[in-house]
Write a protein that holds these residues in place. Structure first.
Motif, PDB file in Angstrom:
ATOM      1  N   ASN A 109      -5.458  17.518  46.426  1.00 14.02           N
ATOM      2  CA  ASN A 109      -6.847  17.858  46.699  1.00 14.02           C
ATOM      3  C   ASN A 109      -7.352  16.776  47.648  1.00 14.02           C
ATOM      4  O   ASN A 109      -6.558  15.977  48.154  1.00 14.02           O
ATOM      5  CB  ASN A 109      -7.683  18.005  45.417  1.00 14.02           C
ATOM      6  CG  ASN A 109      -7.963  16.696  44.702  1.00 14.02           C
ATOM      7  OD1 ASN A 109      -7.574  15.619  45.143  1.00 14.02           O
ATOM      8  ND2 ASN A 109      -8.634  16.779  43.569  1.00 14.02           N
ATOM      9  N   ASN A 111      -8.775  14.065  47.085  1.00 15.01           N
ATOM     10  CA  ASN A 111      -8.731  12.698  46.565  1.00 15.01           C
ATOM     11  C   ASN A 111      -7.363  12.224  46.074  1.00 15.01           C
ATOM     12  O   ASN A 111      -7.137  11.023  45.977  1.00 15.01           O
ATOM     13  CB  ASN A 111      -9.722  12.554  45.401  1.00 15.01           C
ATOM     14  CG  ASN A 111     -11.141  12.837  45.817  1.00 15.01           C
ATOM     15  OD1 ASN A 111     -11.584  12.403  46.871  1.00 15.01           O
ATOM     16  ND2 ASN A 111     -11.858  13.594  45.006  1.00 15.01           N
ATOM     17  N   HIS A 112      -6.480  13.152  45.703  1.00 15.54           N
ATOM     18  CA  HIS A 112      -5.225  12.771  45.059  1.00 15.54           C
ATOM     19  C   HIS A 112      -4.063  13.591  45.607  1.00 15.54           C
ATOM     20  O   HIS A 112      -4.249  14.700  46.110  1.00 15.54           O
ATOM     21  CB  HIS A 112      -5.320  12.974  43.542  1.00 15.54           C
ATOM     22  CG  HIS A 112      -6.473  12.253  42.915  1.00 15.54           C
ATOM     23  ND1 HIS A 112      -6.463  10.902  42.663  1.00 15.54           N
ATOM     24  CD2 HIS A 112      -7.681  12.702  42.507  1.00 15.54           C
ATOM     25  CE1 HIS A 112      -7.613  10.552  42.122  1.00 15.54           C
ATOM     26  NE2 HIS A 112      -8.377  11.628  42.016  1.00 15.54           N
ATOM     27  N   ASN A 143      -5.493  13.743  37.428  1.00 12.18           N
ATOM     28  CA  ASN A 143      -6.696  13.365  38.182  1.00 12.18           C
ATOM     29  C   ASN A 143      -7.181  14.497  39.076  1.00 12.18           C
ATOM     30  O   ASN A 143      -8.389  14.700  39.235  1.00 12.18           O
ATOM     31  CB  ASN A 143      -6.435  12.105  39.006  1.00 12.18           C
ATOM     32  CG  ASN A 143      -6.324  10.875  38.136  1.00 12.18           C
ATOM     33  OD1 ASN A 143      -6.997  10.757  37.122  1.00 12.18           O
ATOM     34  ND2 ASN A 143      -5.458   9.952  38.523  1.00 12.18           N
ATOM     35  N   ASP A 147     -10.869  16.382  38.719  1.00  8.44           N
ATOM     36  CA  ASP A 147     -11.837  16.556  39.809  1.00  8.44           C
ATOM     37  C   ASP A 147     -12.500  17.934  39.756  1.00  8.44           C
ATOM     38  O   ASP A 147     -13.537  18.152  40.377  1.00  8.44           O
ATOM     39  CB  ASP A 147     -11.164  16.369  41.174  1.00  8.44           C
ATOM     40  CG  ASP A 147     -10.887  14.915  41.498  1.00  8.44           C
ATOM     41  OD1 ASP A 147     -11.426  14.023  40.811  1.00  8.44           O
ATOM     42  OD2 ASP A 147     -10.117  14.671  42.456  1.00  8.44           O
ATOM     43  N   LYS A 149     -11.823  20.754  41.103  1.00 11.69           N
ATOM     44  CA  LYS A 149     -11.942  21.452  42.380  1.00 11.69           C
ATOM     45  C   LYS A 149     -10.628  22.156  42.697  1.00 11.69           C
ATOM     46  O   LYS A 149      -9.596  21.865  42.104  1.00 11.69           O
ATOM     47  CB  LYS A 149     -12.276  20.456  43.492  1.00 11.69           C
ATOM     48  CG  LYS A 149     -13.612  19.775  43.302  1.00 11.69           C
ATOM     49  CD  LYS A 149     -13.869  18.779  44.401  1.00 11.69           C
ATOM     50  CE  LYS A 149     -15.188  18.060  44.168  1.00 11.69           C
ATOM     51  NZ  LYS A 149     -15.397  16.996  45.129  1.00 11.69           N
TER      52      LYS A 149
END
Length: 182
Positions: A109, A111-112, A143, A147, A149
């Motif tokens: 995603n 962020n990760h 994670n 999130d 998302k």
């Protein structure tokens, strides 16, 4: 002295009540499975030219929305913990058996990122690519799910022959703990 004993008894009772409230809250924890899956249609077209110019690369991606799981959606703002139980890819169909010379499977995603590399894997119907946690990839997926998302699952690589099609089933199994009081 009597005041001191009353104070200790009062503090003791407050400690019991507070501990009891926390335990009562934990009793309300809800545990559920949040499993996700998608399928990839991988197409390596026939090469144009001589055998020396075989172009057998591929790249496909699909998205998964964690809120597509009704329990995840219901408790989305109350999730306390997510633990990954299994991540794998399985070949469901293939036009001819090939060698997966190199491949990268990623779950991402904004962020990760979690990724796995494979080299020289024989690919046929029923081949299972186990996506383990050797480098903490499952922590990254936890994670990603936290999130809340949309995530992207990508498969790219190269096989030893052209003019081949295969279908890969990607699955992700997780356990989620939520508490309606949080």
């Amino acid at each position: 002295m009597k005041k001191l004993v009353r104070l200790f008894i009062g503090l003791f009772l407050i400690g019991i009540v507070l501990t009891g409230c926390q335990e009562a809250k934990e009793i309300l924890n809800v545990k559920f499975n949040a499993d996700y899956q998608t399928e990839f249609d991988v197409v390596v077209p026939p090469s144009k030219g001589t055998n020396f110019s075989i172009n057998s690369v591929f790249a496909v991606n699909e998205t998964i929305d964690p809120t597509s799981n009704p329990d995840f959606q219901l408790y989305i703002d109350k999730i306390l913990e997510i633990s990954i139980e299994e991540v794998k890819g399985e070949v469901l169909s293939i036009s001819k058996n090939v060698i997966l010379e190199s491949a990268l499977i990623s779950v991402t995603n904004e962020n990760h990122n979690a990724s796995w590399e494979f080299t020289n894997e024989a690919i046929m119907v029923g081949t299972v690519l186990t996506l383990d946690n050797n480098s903490g990839q499952w922590d990254a997926i936890e994670n990603i799910l936290l999130d809340k998302k949309v995530l992207t699952v990508s498969v790219s690589g190269q096989v030893d022959e052209d003019d081949v099609e295969f279908e890969v089933h990607f699955s992700l199994k997780s356990d989620v703990i939520a508490n309606p009081l949080d």
